[in-house]
Design a protein around this motif. Structure first.
Motif, PDB file in Angstrom:
ATOM      1  N   CYS A 197      40.432  39.448  32.377  1.00 56.90           N
ATOM      2  CA  CYS A 197      40.789  40.179  33.584  1.00 56.90           C
ATOM      3  C   CYS A 197      40.816  39.214  34.763  1.00 56.90           C
ATOM      4  O   CYS A 197      40.495  38.031  34.615  1.00 56.90           O
ATOM      5  CB  CYS A 197      39.789  41.316  33.843  1.00 56.90           C
ATOM      6  SG  CYS A 197      38.070  40.749  34.011  1.00 56.90           S
ATOM      7  N   CYS A 198      41.194  39.718  35.934  1.00 60.79           N
ATOM      8  CA  CYS A 198      41.279  38.847  37.106  1.00 60.79           C
ATOM      9  C   CYS A 198      40.999  39.652  38.368  1.00 60.79           C
ATOM     10  O   CYS A 198      41.624  40.702  38.593  1.00 60.79           O
ATOM     11  CB  CYS A 198      42.661  38.205  37.191  1.00 60.79           C
ATOM     12  SG  CYS A 198      42.818  36.972  38.508  1.00 60.79           S
ATOM     13  N   ASN A 242      40.554  44.503  41.230  1.00 67.00           N
ATOM     14  CA  ASN A 242      41.606  45.403  40.747  1.00 67.00           C
ATOM     15  C   ASN A 242      42.838  44.653  40.252  1.00 67.00           C
ATOM     16  O   ASN A 242      43.777  45.268  39.743  1.00 67.00           O
ATOM     17  CB  ASN A 242      42.011  46.381  41.856  1.00 67.00           C
ATOM     18  CG  ASN A 242      40.866  47.309  42.244  1.00 67.00           C
ATOM     19  OD1 ASN A 242      40.364  48.067  41.427  1.00 67.00           O
ATOM     20  ND2 ASN A 242      40.447  47.238  43.497  1.00 67.00           N
ATOM     21  N   GLY A 243      42.837  43.337  40.419  1.00 67.68           N
ATOM     22  CA  GLY A 243      43.960  42.518  39.987  1.00 67.68           C
ATOM     23  C   GLY A 243      43.944  41.162  40.671  1.00 67.68           C
ATOM     24  O   GLY A 243      43.104  40.904  41.547  1.00 67.68           O
ATOM     25  N   CYS A 246      40.970  33.081  35.399  1.00 67.47           N
ATOM     26  CA  CYS A 246      41.877  34.229  35.388  1.00 67.47           C
ATOM     27  C   CYS A 246      43.018  34.042  34.397  1.00 67.47           C
ATOM     28  O   CYS A 246      43.760  34.985  34.127  1.00 67.47           O
ATOM     29  CB  CYS A 246      42.469  34.453  36.782  1.00 67.47           C
ATOM     30  SG  CYS A 246      41.445  35.492  37.856  1.00 67.47           S
ATOM     31  N   PRO A 248      46.749  40.295  34.246  1.00 68.61           N
ATOM     32  CA  PRO A 248      47.183  41.323  35.207  1.00 68.61           C
ATOM     33  C   PRO A 248      46.134  42.386  35.514  1.00 68.61           C
ATOM     34  O   PRO A 248      46.150  42.999  36.571  1.00 68.61           O
ATOM     35  CB  PRO A 248      48.404  41.947  34.528  1.00 68.61           C
ATOM     36  CG  PRO A 248      48.171  41.720  33.065  1.00 68.61           C
ATOM     37  CD  PRO A 248      47.454  40.410  32.951  1.00 68.61           C
ATOM     38  N   ASP A 249      45.210  42.613  34.596  1.00 65.13           N
ATOM     39  CA  ASP A 249      44.234  43.690  34.777  1.00 65.13           C
ATOM     40  C   ASP A 249      43.050  43.230  35.621  1.00 65.13           C
ATOM     41  O   ASP A 249      42.576  42.099  35.489  1.00 65.13           O
ATOM     42  CB  ASP A 249      43.709  44.173  33.416  1.00 65.13           C
ATOM     43  CG  ASP A 249      44.820  44.744  32.548  1.00 65.13           C
ATOM     44  OD1 ASP A 249      45.703  45.404  33.103  1.00 65.13           O
ATOM     45  OD2 ASP A 249      44.795  44.500  31.322  1.00 65.13           O
ATOM     46  N   GLY A 250      42.575  44.137  36.477  1.00 60.89           N
ATOM     47  CA  GLY A 250      41.373  43.855  37.252  1.00 60.89           C
ATOM     48  C   GLY A 250      40.121  43.987  36.398  1.00 60.89           C
ATOM     49  O   GLY A 250      40.141  44.624  35.332  1.00 60.89           O
TER      50      GLY A 250
END
Length: 237
Positions: A146-147, A150-151, A166, A187-189
């Motif tokens: 995730c990164c 929330n994104g 990330c 792309p996902d948080g």
């Protein structure tokens, strides 16, 4: 001392139950240790103490169960009123502890997202200067693919470059500045993934705690019936 046919049946049921009881102790121990292992890397990101204490409680309960099972087996075989009574008391205390963990596991799920969101928002700005925060974010972003919160855009919002954690290692060109870009970042948080992970842990802890607790309640009933019968036999002698 010879017991009546009905109580003899209860005696052997209690003995068999304790063999099963020892197995449930091993299951609880394994589940608690696995939950502790899975949650430990991310505990700095939540102030919900349940997720650090509940696995430890289950580990301790799992160990105690082996000791309690000994009292139950010996008490049933020897028809010892004191040992069976001790077994019943310990089993009832364990039942209450597991019931508490099970209920808390379901109740605490609703507080997770707010806790993680607050912690992530407070700590993301400290990423460049705080080694502990940096390590925690890197572990979360790498393990959960995730990164940001929330994104990836959360890093730009805080005027920070996107960390290499990330991106998958194969997507990063070593030694280049700002190697991880919004296009190559996960792309996902991390918020939703953290909440999902801990909710899964809570469901497992709650399910195991409640399920085994009600099985053990049957053991308390068997033990109380047997202890009462043994006591009656003593009083009539």
């Amino acid at each position: 001392m010879a017991l009546g046919g009905g109580m003899s049946c209860v005696k052997y049921l209690l003995f068999c139950f304790n063999l099963l009881f020892a197995v449930t102790g091993l299951i609880i121990l394994i589940v608690g240790a696995k939950a502790e292992y899975n949650a430990y890397p991310y505990m700095d990101l939540t102030d919900e103490k349940f997720y650090s204490s509940a696995p430890v409680v289950l580990i301790i309960v799992g160990i105690i169960i082996f000791i309690v099972a000994f009292f139950g087996c010996c008490g049933a075989v020897k028809e010892n009123h004191w040992m069976i009574t001790t077994f019943s008391v310990f089993l009832l205390l364990i039942f209450v502890a597991e019931l508490g963990v099970g209920i808390a596991g379901y109740v605490k799920q609703k507080d997770l997202e707010a806790s993680f969101l607050r912690s992530l928002n407070e700590s993301i700005a400290e990423y460049p200067t705080n080694k502990d925060v940096r390590n925690t974010f890197d572990i979360v972003q790498t393990d959960l693919t995730c990164c940001g919160i929330n994104g990836p855009k959360d890093w730009a919002t805080n005027s920070l470059p996107i960390p290499d954690s990330c991106c998958a290692a194969r997507e990063i060109t070593a030694g280049t500045a700002a190697a991880c870009t919004p296009e190559t970042a996960h792309p996902d948080g991390c918020l939703n993934k953290l909440v999902g992970l801990f909710q899964d842990i809570a469901v497992v802890l709650g399910g195991v705690g409640l399920g085994i607790a009600f099985i053990q309640l049957l053991g308390v009933i068997f033990a109380c019936c047997l202890a009462r019968s043994i006591r009656s036999q003593y009083e009539t002698v």
